[in-house]
Design an enzyme around this catalytic site. Sequence first.
Site, PDB file in Angstrom:
ATOM      1  N   LYS A 154       0.814  -1.224   0.000  1.00  0.00           N
ATOM      2  CA  LYS A 154       0.000   0.000   0.000  1.00  0.00           C
ATOM      3  C   LYS A 154       0.848   1.274   0.000  1.00  0.00           C
ATOM      4  O   LYS A 154       0.439   2.295  -0.532  1.00  0.00           O
ATOM      5  CB  LYS A 154      -0.952  -0.002   1.200  1.00  0.00           C
ATOM      6  CG  LYS A 154      -2.106  -0.985   1.020  1.00  0.00           C
ATOM      7  CD  LYS A 154      -3.156  -0.794   2.098  1.00  0.00           C
ATOM      8  CE  LYS A 154      -4.421  -1.569   1.776  1.00  0.00           C
ATOM      9  NZ  LYS A 154      -4.278  -3.022   1.983  1.00  0.00           N
ATOM     10  N   GLU A 181      -9.888   7.295   3.749  1.00  0.00           N
ATOM     11  CA  GLU A 181     -10.794   6.485   4.548  1.00  0.00           C
ATOM     12  C   GLU A 181     -10.113   5.141   4.735  1.00  0.00           C
ATOM     13  O   GLU A 181      -9.267   4.744   3.928  1.00  0.00           O
ATOM     14  CB  GLU A 181     -12.144   6.323   3.865  1.00  0.00           C
ATOM     15  CG  GLU A 181     -12.275   5.139   2.941  1.00  0.00           C
ATOM     16  CD  GLU A 181     -11.397   5.212   1.712  1.00  0.00           C
ATOM     17  OE1 GLU A 181     -11.191   6.319   1.200  1.00  0.00           O
ATOM     18  OE2 GLU A 181     -10.906   4.160   1.274  1.00  0.00           O
ATOM     19  N   SER A 183       1.732  -9.912  -1.014  1.00  0.00           N
ATOM     20  CA  SER A 183       1.327  -8.507  -0.868  1.00  0.00           C
ATOM     21  C   SER A 183       1.661  -7.890   0.481  1.00  0.00           C
ATOM     22  O   SER A 183       1.847  -6.684   0.580  1.00  0.00           O
ATOM     23  CB  SER A 183      -0.168  -8.358  -1.162  1.00  0.00           C
ATOM     24  OG  SER A 183      -0.940  -9.202  -0.332  1.00  0.00           O
TER      25      SER A 183
HETATM   26  C1  LIG Z   1      -5.076  -4.047   1.524  1.00  0.00           C
HETATM   27  C2  LIG Z   1      -4.378  -5.325   1.234  1.00  0.00           C
HETATM   28  C3  LIG Z   1      -4.792  -6.200   0.191  1.00  0.00           C
HETATM   29  C4  LIG Z   1      -6.002  -5.944  -0.649  1.00  0.00           C
HETATM   30  O1  LIG Z   1      -5.960  -4.785  -1.425  1.00  0.00           O
HETATM   31  P1  LIG Z   1      -5.699  -4.809  -2.984  1.00  0.00           P
HETATM   32  O2  LIG Z   1      -6.044  -3.439  -3.430  1.00  0.00           O
HETATM   33  O3  LIG Z   1      -6.613  -5.864  -3.580  1.00  0.00           O
HETATM   34  O4  LIG Z   1      -4.281  -5.155  -3.216  1.00  0.00           O
HETATM   35  C5  LIG Z   1      -4.055  -7.335  -0.044  1.00  0.00           C
HETATM   36  N1  LIG Z   1      -2.987  -7.653   0.710  1.00  0.00           N
HETATM   37  C6  LIG Z   1      -2.564  -6.865   1.710  1.00  0.00           C
HETATM   38  C7  LIG Z   1      -1.375  -7.265   2.510  1.00  0.00           C
HETATM   39  C8  LIG Z   1      -3.251  -5.671   2.018  1.00  0.00           C
HETATM   40  O5  LIG Z   1      -2.816  -4.901   3.014  1.00  0.00           O
END
Ligand SMILES: *Cc1c(COP(=O)(O)O)cnc(C)c1O
Length: 389
Positions: free
Chosen positions: A90, A112, A374
């Site tokens: 993010k 938000e 992610s």
């Molecule tokens: C917020 C988040 C997601 C989901 O958000 P996307 O916009 O679909 O990437 C996925 N993995 C992690 C670790 C997150 O913090």
Amino acid sequence: MKTDPVSSAGWFGDFGGRYVPEALIGALEELDDAWNAARSDEAFLHDLGALHRDVVGRPTPLYEAERFSQRVGARVFLKREDLAHTGAHKINNTLGQVLLARRMGKSRVIAETGAGQHGVATATAAAFFGLPCVVYMGATDMRRQHLNVVRMQMLGAEVVGVESGSATLKDAINEALRDWVTNVETTHYVIGSVVGPHPYPELVASLQSVIGDEARAQVVEVAGELPTEVVACVGGGSNAIGLFRGFYDDAGVRLVGVEAAGEGLDRRNGASITRGRPGVLHGARSLLLQDDQGLIAHAHSISAGLDYPGVGPEHSWLASTGRATYVTATDDEAVAGFKALAETEGILPALETSHALAHLLSNASSGTVVLGLSGRGDKDVETLAELAP
Ligand SMILES: *Cc1c(COP(=O)(O)O)cnc(C)c1O
């Protein structure tokens, strides 16, 4: 940075657009113009690259997960966004958007947040640039995610609890939009995924495409070939789009998005593409979970980041053209995915990411896979501990 693969008018096939009150059109046009100028300005791209390198810690490694690979049968490479500053992808987006906001002369940012992860990433970027930051968060979510509230406050952000409606994410979005309409001269609204009205889906996708650009170069360097499959979890869809964009032109590379099946596809879930129908939510037309009357359904996932009834329009378009395939993993399968990576690699992945891992565990695969890791799972250990038998 790659240019928009689809359209500069904000449409991905039949999906996207700009469904907002008249009062916001001017602000969205100003943002669109600023982004189009910035993305072709060497000085801006230089500053963004430096932030990604020195603050985020890019490039993140592409890591060959040998013991996990043995378990799934494919050669799996992990794109380690969990090693980015603040522990997830993010931050790539929030730092980029706050850099852009500053270039636009904005003196304040708002956001938000549902579970708090995007709020923390925005508060981090705002602190870095010394801009005041207000984060709207449902009062229910504030109680559930107390630790993230404290983190945002320590970063200097003001967290405003929203008591209206169900006091969760959608109510926080309404409140943030109200703030933006009122303070649009001075304020940039930082959206956290490839959702919302144009130009946000394109802006966030571009800022996250650094993941796929790096991953493609890294896998070719290390494996000597392109992967057969690229896999990522899909909430709003930003980490997946960021990774997929690196491989759009490689027709032989299968792109697989993994949605949350929650309690199961016939029960509460977050599988907006697999189970959704076209509709308009939060300023864009996309696939949405709806009931028979067309009301937005309540999403559910064990992972807060996938607990959203919509998905970014670019994913709806990729699904409609068949360029990407979307599959699902349940809460229980995600927990198994988490445990498998912890045991084989010594990595605690985010529960969101664990859905993508689960897909590899349950679908015997061969070939070479790049999986978007992610985020890290420290935030989820209490959830998991409560499940322990
Ligand atoms: C917020 C988040 C997601 C989901 O958000 P996307 O916009 O679909 O990437 C996925 N993995 C992690 C670790 C997150 O913090």
